[in-house]
Each structure stands twice: as C-alpha cells, then as structure tokens.
Design an enzyme around this catalytic site. Structure first.
Site, mmCIF file in Angstrom:
data_model
loop_
_atom_site.group_PDB
_atom_site.id
_atom_site.type_symbol
_atom_site.label_atom_id
_atom_site.label_comp_id
_atom_site.label_asym_id
_atom_site.label_seq_id
_atom_site.Cartn_x
_atom_site.Cartn_y
_atom_site.Cartn_z
ATOM 1 C CB CYS A 186 31.046 36.918 18.678
ATOM 2 S SG CYS A 186 30.279 38.085 19.772
ATOM 3 C CD GLU A 187 32.075 32.053 13.645
ATOM 4 O OE1 GLU A 187 32.208 31.976 14.878
ATOM 5 O OE2 GLU A 187 32.464 31.194 12.866
ATOM 6 C CE1 TYR B 207 18.588 17.284 7.042
ATOM 7 C CE2 TYR B 207 17.689 18.169 4.998
ATOM 8 C CZ TYR B 207 18.035 17.092 5.785
ATOM 9 O OH TYR B 207 17.819 15.820 5.328
ATOM 10 N N PRO C 136 12.156 10.744 1.950
ATOM 11 C CG PRO C 136 10.103 11.573 1.208
ATOM 12 C CD PRO C 136 10.816 10.297 1.561
HETATM 13 N N1 LLP Z 1 17.945 9.145 3.936
HETATM 14 C C1 LLP Z 1 19.225 9.181 4.294
HETATM 15 C C2 LLP Z 1 19.932 7.953 4.563
HETATM 16 C C3 LLP Z 1 19.886 10.417 4.399
HETATM 17 O O1 LLP Z 1 21.158 10.442 4.739
HETATM 18 C C4 LLP Z 1 19.161 11.608 4.157
HETATM 19 C C5 LLP Z 1 19.798 12.909 4.273
HETATM 20 C C6 LLP Z 1 17.801 11.506 3.795
HETATM 21 C C7 LLP Z 1 17.237 10.251 3.691
HETATM 22 C C8 LLP Z 1 16.932 12.704 3.535
HETATM 23 O O2 LLP Z 1 17.381 13.489 2.483
HETATM 24 P P1 LLP Z 1 16.493 14.746 2.021
HETATM 25 O O3 LLP Z 1 15.242 14.216 1.403
HETATM 26 O O4 LLP Z 1 16.222 15.547 3.233
HETATM 27 O O5 LLP Z 1 17.359 15.457 1.056
HETATM 28 N N2 LLP Z 1 22.215 19.206 6.388
HETATM 29 C C9 LLP Z 1 22.154 19.185 4.937
HETATM 30 C C10 LLP Z 1 21.418 17.966 4.420
HETATM 31 C C11 LLP Z 1 22.031 16.665 4.873
HETATM 32 C C12 LLP Z 1 21.239 15.473 4.380
HETATM 33 C C13 LLP Z 1 21.731 14.230 4.997
HETATM 34 N N3 LLP Z 1 21.013 13.057 4.673
HETATM 35 C C14 LLP Z 1 21.480 20.476 4.469
HETATM 36 O O6 LLP Z 1 21.155 21.302 5.286
HETATM 37 O O7 LLP Z 1 21.307 20.672 3.276
#
Ligand code: LLP
Length: 431
Positions: free
Chosen positions: A361-362, A390, A291
């Site tokens: 500026c967007e 993020y 996570p």
């Molecule tokens: N493991 C792998 C291989 C992943 O690709 C990711 C997230 C995670 C774990 C962790 O996932 P989480 O528990 O954080 O959901 N930028 C996007 C999220 C991209 C997530 C990419 N991979 C946002 O802001 O929502």
C-alpha cells in the site's frame, strides 16, 4: 542475457542453470528468489584465480555477506576458499551456524555493540575491523576481561570519491564509516592501539563504495593506503601485515551497464600494489578484497506472477506482481535499474512499455518504471534479473507480507535454501 547462467530454452522460457523458470514457479510458487550456485562458484573461482596470478596466493577474496546472507551461501563461499565478512551479530551468528571458523571471519560495522564485540571475541573472530576510537577502547576492555588479545584492522577513509549513488558511497571524508586519514585521526587511533595490551593491529581496510564501474578509484585507493602503510612504519615503527581494499565492483543490471571484468580490476590494482611497495620499500602485505554484489548479484533472479494490469491511456501501464518493495526495495530506495521480462514468453518481442508495480500500500512500491517487456496477460511470470544481491538481505515484512523462499539451482537441479515465511512466522514474536 546479462548473466552467464541465463538463457532462453526451446520452449521460449527463461532458464537459469538448466532449470526452466516456469517449472520452478510451478514447483515452488511465487514470489521466488532463484540463485545459480554454478554462477556463484564460477565467480568465486575467478577471484581466487586472480589472487593466485597477481599475488602468488598471498591474499584472498572475502565474501561481503550483507549482499546475501543465509547458511548455504556461507557454506558455498567457504568451500571455494573465501573468507567471510559480517557486519552484525546476526550475520556473525548465521556464519558460525553454517560452520565458518571464527578465524575466517572479518567483522565490520561502524557501531558494533558490546554484545556483538563480545560474541566476536568469544568465537575467535580473526579480524575485527575497528571503525572508531570508542570501539577500540571497548574492544580492549572486552578482550582484557576475556584474557585475550583481539586481532584487529582499522577502517580508513582514504578520501576517495567514487562515482556511484550517494547512499552507497563510503570512501569520502563525509562518511559515517572509518577513521580519517587527512586530519590525523587514523594515525592517532593507531598510536593509541600500540599502547593497548589486548589489541594487536594486523592491518588496514578501506571500502570506497558500491556498484563502481571504473577501475581508477580502486587503483587510487590502493596507492593512498600503501602510502599510509609507509607513514605508519616511519612514524610508529609498525609493520602491518594485511591490506583489505574492500569491495564495490559493479555488475550488470541492464545491458547498458558497462561492468568491467573482475580480472581487470584485480590486474590494475595489483600493478599499483607491486609498484608502490617497491617504491616505498614495503614488504608486500597480504591483500584482501571484499566483494558482495559481484559474487551473488548476477547469479540471482526473482520470479513473480502478474495479478493485474491497469493501462491508463496516455499515462502508463501498471503491471502488478505478487511481490514488491518488501522483497526488493532497491527501486524505491535508489531508483535502481533492472532488466525485467516475461519468463514464460521470453522469446517474444519486448515491445510493451510497463511499470512493474508491487502489492504494498504505497505508490512508490515499484520495481521498474517504463521498461520494455513482452505483452503481458494475467498469470504471466515476470522475471527480474540481477536480484541476487541486496534483495533478500534487504527484504522486510512491510504490510506483513511474507519473505519469499530462495531456491538454489545447479546443473538443472533445484533445492530450497531458505524456506518461504509462513503466517505463523509473522506472529511468532508477537505477545
Ligand atoms: N565491504 C564493506 C565494508 C562494505 O560496506 C560493503 C558494502 C562491501 C564490502 C561490499 O560491497 P559490494 O561488493 O557488495 O558492492 N544496499 C546497497 C549496497 C550497500 C553496500 C554497503 N556496503 C544496494 O542495494 O545497492
């Protein structure tokens, strides 16, 4: 309030882990990321306790550091007994600098460079998650040159379509991540790995997506992965030791988000793991989850100062802040929901419909549209909640804006964990 660390104090100000946000803004300036160490540690402990309960401690959570990476977060999760996932040379470097032992690092990524793989080998990374055949061959060569055996797991696409935004969905067949199960691509890669002298396959990995608010896809993923474990045993005579079921557990961005308590995911997945292992005659593998968002997301908020208000009759009310898509690009990218409020007027009614606009500026540089906040005035303090994941990690210097500082708070005390950038930082690499 959507996170345990937040409350409104007697002065009517938003408070995070005992720190008044108005005081934090005075002390450190805005924009400012604020993270609750107490909340992060509490969540880590819940995950660790779930492993003790469901798997007798045979496994552990891994913090997916793409959600928020800086030296201090690695130190915190490490001290709570978690491993760490990195996805680039930069995250790997930061984790090593923070003192994370290579053996506790899991290295992901769909196109790791020779340089990154070499760095991983040289620093004794304990789990290199191989995404594709080319990477497998590349790694064999590098490990051979170093006279070492690389411990790897394989990233598998289990073919599961979890309901989440299409940009953050990863477990389905049409994904750039991992090896496909159905076509035999994954089995072929494992067969090849058996022939390689400098590769030892420890286990399998999958990750089905992010901000998932249902349990069923996780349970299904565990089932599919264990079936593949049995197939590998039967066809290749290989017994794998580890199963990493990825991250993706949804959090509260607003009161409407029906986020499931982590213990419930853990309980249901564990029930499937135990029953499937029994049915297939498999020894229980060491279980990992990965996570990111759920460890840091709700623990973070961002503070901004209102600099201008434009009320366009019959259209909308723009409330402009001193940050924007350069510190939080998630609304611009995914139209993500957020809870916004005026931190210095938190006890007043939220009956003003605002579009919180950034300073880039967007036109699309918005943090939230048509959201209810308290009646704003110039100089008010806007708090955007659930920005711990993020946000800083996706921040940029667009328009040569400066990435804000990050403050960690715990039991009423605050400390800088990432300094705010300076103009000198901006030109440091310019020639
Ligand atoms: N493991 C792998 C291989 C992943 O690709 C990711 C997230 C995670 C774990 C962790 O996932 P989480 O528990 O954080 O959901 N930028 C996007 C999220 C991209 C997530 C990419 N991979 C946002 O802001 O929502």
């Amino acid at each position: 309030m959507i996170a345990n660390c937040l409350k409104v104090n007697e002065e009517g100000h938003l408070e995070i882990s005992g720190c008044d946000t108005v005081r934090l803004a005075e002390q450190y300036g805005t924009p400012l990321y604020v993270m609750s160490e107490d909340e992060i540690r509490e969540t880590c402990r819940r995950y660790v306790a779930s492993f003790a309960k469901n798997y007798n401690g045979n496994g552990k959570p891994i913090y997916a550091s793409k959600a928020f990476s800086c030296k201090e977060i690695y130190r915190i999760v490490l001290s709570e007994g978690l491993d760490v996932e990195v996805v680039s040379g930069g995250e790997l470097y930061t984790a090593l600098q923070a003192g994370v032992p290579g053996s506790q690092i899991h290295f992901q990524g769909n196109n790791k460079s020779v340089g990154e793989l070499t760095m991983a080998i040289e620093n004794g990374v304990g789990d290199i998650v191989v995404d594709n055949r080319e990477e497998l061959e590349r790694l064999e060569t590098i490990a051979m040159e170093h006279n070492m055996v690389a411990p790897v797991s394989f990233r598998i696409k289990p073919g599961i379509d979890a309901h989440t935004h299409e940009f953050i969905r990863t477990g389905q067949i049409d994904s750039k991540f991992g090896l496909d199960l159905a076509s035999g691509e994954a089995m072929d890669a494992l067969r090849r790995a058996q022939q390689l002298e400098h590769i030892v396959v420890k286990g399998l990995h999958c990750h089905i997506g992010s901000q998932i608010l249902e349990k069923a896809p996780f349970v299904h993923a565990a089932e599919v992965m264990l079936q593949f474990f049995a197939k590998i045993r039967d066809e290749l005579g290989m017994t794998l030791e580890t199963l990493n079921l990825g991250g993706g557990f949804g959090i509260h961005y607003t009161e409407q988000d029906d986020a499931i308590p982590y213990e419930e995911y853990m309980g249901d997945v564990s029930a499937m793991v135990h029953s499937k292992c029994q049915e297939l005659g498999l020894q229980l593998p060491r279980i990992y989850i990965e996570p990111g968002r759920s460890i840091v997301g709700e623990a973070g908020i961002t503070l901004y100062t209102v600099g201008s208000i434009k009320e366009i009759p019959g259209v909308r009310n723009y409330v402009a802040i001193d940050g924007g898509m350069f510190d939080n690009p998630r609304y611009a990218l995914y139209q993500s929901s957020y809870t916004c409020l005026l931190a210095n007027k938190a006890s007043q009614p939220a009956d003003y419909v605002a579009t919180i606009a950034g300073k880039c500026c967007e036109s699309g540089d918005l943090i939230q549209e048509h959201t209810l906040i308290q009646k704003p005035e110039i100089g008010d303090l806007v708090a955007v909640l659930s920005t711990g994941a993020y946000n800083y990690s996706m921040a940029s210097n667009y328009n040569r804006n400066l990435k804000p500082a990050c403050v960690m708070v715990s039991h009423g005390e605050s400390r800088i964990v990432i300094k705010g950038e300076t103009y000198e930082d901006l030109v440091r690499n310019d020639v």
